[in-house]
Design a protein around this motif. Structure first.
Motif, PDB file in Angstrom:
ATOM      1  N   ALA A   1       0.826  -1.206   0.000  1.00  0.00           N
ATOM      2  CA  ALA A   1       0.000   0.000   0.000  1.00  0.00           C
ATOM      3  C   ALA A   1       0.864   1.262   0.000  1.00  0.00           C
ATOM      4  O   ALA A   1       0.552   2.244  -0.695  1.00  0.00           O
ATOM      5  CB  ALA A   1      -0.930   0.004   1.215  1.00  0.00           C
ATOM      6  N   ILE A   2       1.948   1.244   0.747  1.00  0.00           N
ATOM      7  CA  ILE A   2       2.858   2.393   0.766  1.00  0.00           C
ATOM      8  C   ILE A   2       3.542   2.554  -0.584  1.00  0.00           C
ATOM      9  O   ILE A   2       3.588   3.655  -1.155  1.00  0.00           O
ATOM     10  CB  ILE A   2       3.907   2.241   1.883  1.00  0.00           C
ATOM     11  CG1 ILE A   2       3.231   2.285   3.262  1.00  0.00           C
ATOM     12  CG2 ILE A   2       4.969   3.335   1.786  1.00  0.00           C
ATOM     13  CD1 ILE A   2       4.160   1.927   4.407  1.00  0.00           C
ATOM     14  N   LEU A   3       4.064   1.451  -1.122  1.00  0.00           N
ATOM     15  CA  LEU A   3       4.788   1.524  -2.397  1.00  0.00           C
ATOM     16  C   LEU A   3       3.877   1.975  -3.532  1.00  0.00           C
ATOM     17  O   LEU A   3       4.295   2.744  -4.408  1.00  0.00           O
ATOM     18  CB  LEU A   3       5.397   0.155  -2.716  1.00  0.00           C
ATOM     19  CG  LEU A   3       6.521  -0.303  -1.770  1.00  0.00           C
ATOM     20  CD1 LEU A   3       6.918  -1.741  -2.067  1.00  0.00           C
ATOM     21  CD2 LEU A   3       7.730   0.620  -1.870  1.00  0.00           C
ATOM     22  N   ASN A   4       2.633   1.509  -3.519  1.00  0.00           N
ATOM     23  CA  ASN A   4       1.687   1.906  -4.563  1.00  0.00           C
ATOM     24  C   ASN A   4       1.162   3.324  -4.356  1.00  0.00           C
ATOM     25  O   ASN A   4       0.742   3.987  -5.312  1.00  0.00           O
ATOM     26  CB  ASN A   4       0.504   0.936  -4.609  1.00  0.00           C
ATOM     27  CG  ASN A   4       0.867  -0.402  -5.228  1.00  0.00           C
ATOM     28  OD1 ASN A   4       1.855  -0.509  -5.961  1.00  0.00           O
ATOM     29  ND2 ASN A   4       0.091  -1.428  -4.936  1.00  0.00           N
ATOM     30  N   GLY A   5       1.186   3.795  -3.105  1.00  0.00           N
ATOM     31  CA  GLY A   5       0.629   5.108  -2.809  1.00  0.00           C
ATOM     32  C   GLY A   5       1.570   6.261  -3.082  1.00  0.00           C
ATOM     33  O   GLY A   5       1.123   7.396  -3.298  1.00  0.00           O
ATOM     34  N   VAL A   6       2.872   6.003  -3.076  1.00  0.00           N
ATOM     35  CA  VAL A   6       3.849   7.067  -3.329  1.00  0.00           C
ATOM     36  C   VAL A   6       3.949   7.322  -4.825  1.00  0.00           C
ATOM     37  O   VAL A   6       4.219   6.408  -5.606  1.00  0.00           O
ATOM     38  CB  VAL A   6       5.232   6.693  -2.753  1.00  0.00           C
ATOM     39  CG1 VAL A   6       6.285   7.718  -3.177  1.00  0.00           C
ATOM     40  CG2 VAL A   6       5.158   6.612  -1.237  1.00  0.00           C
ATOM     41  N   GLU A   7       3.750   8.561  -5.210  1.00  0.00           N
ATOM     42  CA  GLU A   7       3.784   8.922  -6.631  1.00  0.00           C
ATOM     43  C   GLU A   7       5.154   9.493  -6.984  1.00  0.00           C
ATOM     44  O   GLU A   7       5.307  10.673  -7.319  1.00  0.00           O
ATOM     45  CB  GLU A   7       2.666   9.917  -6.935  1.00  0.00           C
ATOM     46  CG  GLU A   7       1.270   9.332  -6.723  1.00  0.00           C
ATOM     47  CD  GLU A   7       0.172  10.317  -7.030  1.00  0.00           C
ATOM     48  OE1 GLU A   7       0.491  11.501  -7.291  1.00  0.00           O
ATOM     49  OE2 GLU A   7      -1.008   9.918  -7.010  1.00  0.00           O
ATOM     50  N   HIS A   8       6.146   8.627  -6.855  1.00  0.00           N
ATOM     51  CA  HIS A   8       7.524   9.016  -7.206  1.00  0.00           C
ATOM     52  C   HIS A   8       8.301   7.737  -7.455  1.00  0.00           C
ATOM     53  O   HIS A   8       8.157   6.772  -6.705  1.00  0.00           O
ATOM     54  CB  HIS A   8       8.166   9.821  -6.083  1.00  0.00           C
ATOM     55  CG  HIS A   8       9.366  10.597  -6.522  1.00  0.00           C
ATOM     56  ND1 HIS A   8      10.576   9.990  -6.814  1.00  0.00           N
ATOM     57  CD2 HIS A   8       9.545  11.934  -6.723  1.00  0.00           C
ATOM     58  CE1 HIS A   8      11.449  10.925  -7.181  1.00  0.00           C
ATOM     59  NE2 HIS A   8      10.851  12.109  -7.133  1.00  0.00           N
TER      60      HIS A   8
END
Length: 312
Positions: free
Chosen positions: A206-213
């Motif tokens: 969820a964290i990896l998919n949520g970061v837009e970078h």
């Protein structure tokens, strides 16, 4: 602090570093050409050889390790050129000491692969803004140290307690800021299944998919499973994380007297990673609550052989 305000070009010019983690390139797979370059090792394997991490009452046969001697020791004794460092083994948490480590690695024909950051506070996902900001500041300070080592990546902890509910918006905001900051100094931030709220694969994803970078990636640990599992479930857990992995913590736990790994099917973990398409570095680690391998060099070499045997 002043270290956190150094401009991008000035920082890289001072340290003589390239943008290893810039953009969409995976810095840990760039330039890999030989099997030896797919194997790394962390100083966690030698935690008994550092006073700061030696278990109480453990009688070390021989002398403590000097962190500056680790790159040459890894090359000479293990045949490993990718060196992962545990933050707890730094005698000085400074850019100057990081530069010494970078030079020591270059002299030994090695590279510093990654820094495993385990310095408190662990509040990147705290609902308390003041605590979160303090943690971000300290994490960025360590990212500067990581850059000075020449390491392209650094692992930061999600934090919290295992059964806390992850606030994805808070988590992604923190890691978004770390990804952006790291992009300016050539350090990619990694998220690992490493206790607390990151114990669960779904939270890490969820964290990896949520970061837009693009300057964020995963560090998948073979042994950090939230509960004892049979191998099918163990591998199913890893499969959730492996598509996001920039680096693998190839963790061994316990060995028999012939140094065969017995906690779980280590080779199956490697085969699963290869089938998913992982082509990066397996950094060997060893950690078990009530067990320390009597001969860490022999244990590391056994895990190394298993990795090489199962590469595709």
């Amino acid at each position: 602090m002043m270290e956190n305000t150094i401009k991008r070009r000035e920082f890289i010019k001072v340290l003589g570093l390239g943008l290893a983690g810039h953009g969409v390139v995976n810095p840990l797979t760039a330039g890999i050409a030989a099997d030896r370059d797919r194997i790394g090792c962390t100083t966690v394997c030698f935690r008994t050889h550092f006073a700061a991490t030696r278990p109480k009452g453990y009688n070390l046969p021989g002398k403590d390790l000097n962190l500056l001697d680790v790159p040459s020791m890894f090359v000479e004794k293990l045949g490993i050129h990718n060196v992962e460092l545990w933050s707890k083994h730094f005698p000085e948490a400074t850019i100057g000491y990081g530069e010494k480590l970078r030079k020591a690695a270059a002299k030994a024909d090695a590279r510093i692969l990654n820094i495993q950051l385990d310095e408190p506070p662990f509040d990147l996902c705290s609902p308390n803004k003041e605590k979160r900001e303090a943690c971000l500041k300290e994490t960025m300070r360590w990212m500067n140290i990581t850059a000075s080592c020449g390491a392209p990546t650094m692992r930061a902890n999600v934090g919290g307690r295992k059964n806390d509910k992850l606030d994805v918006s808070i988590a992604t905001d923190s890691f978004q800021r770390l990804a952006e900051y790291g992009d300016g100094i050539g350090v990619k931030i990694l998220v690992e299944n490493h206790g607390g709220m990151s114990s669960f694969a779904e939270n890490v994803v969820a964290i990896l998919n949520g970061v837009e970078h693009p300057n964020i990636g995963g560090l998948t640990d073979f042994g950090n499973i939230p509960a004892p599992m049979e191998m099918p479930e163990h591998l199913a857990f890893l499969k959730k994380l492996l598509p996001h992995a920039d680096l693998i913590s190839a963790k061994g736990k316990t060995f028999d007297e012939d140094y065969k790994h017995i906690s779980y099917d280590f080779g199956a973990c490697v085969r699963t990673a290869e089938k998913v398409g992982f082509k990066g570095v397996y950094s060997i680690e060893m950690w078990a609550p009530d067990y320390i391998a009597p001969n860490p060099v022999r244990a590391i070499k056994a895990l190394k052989r298993t990795i090489l045997k199962n590469l595709t």
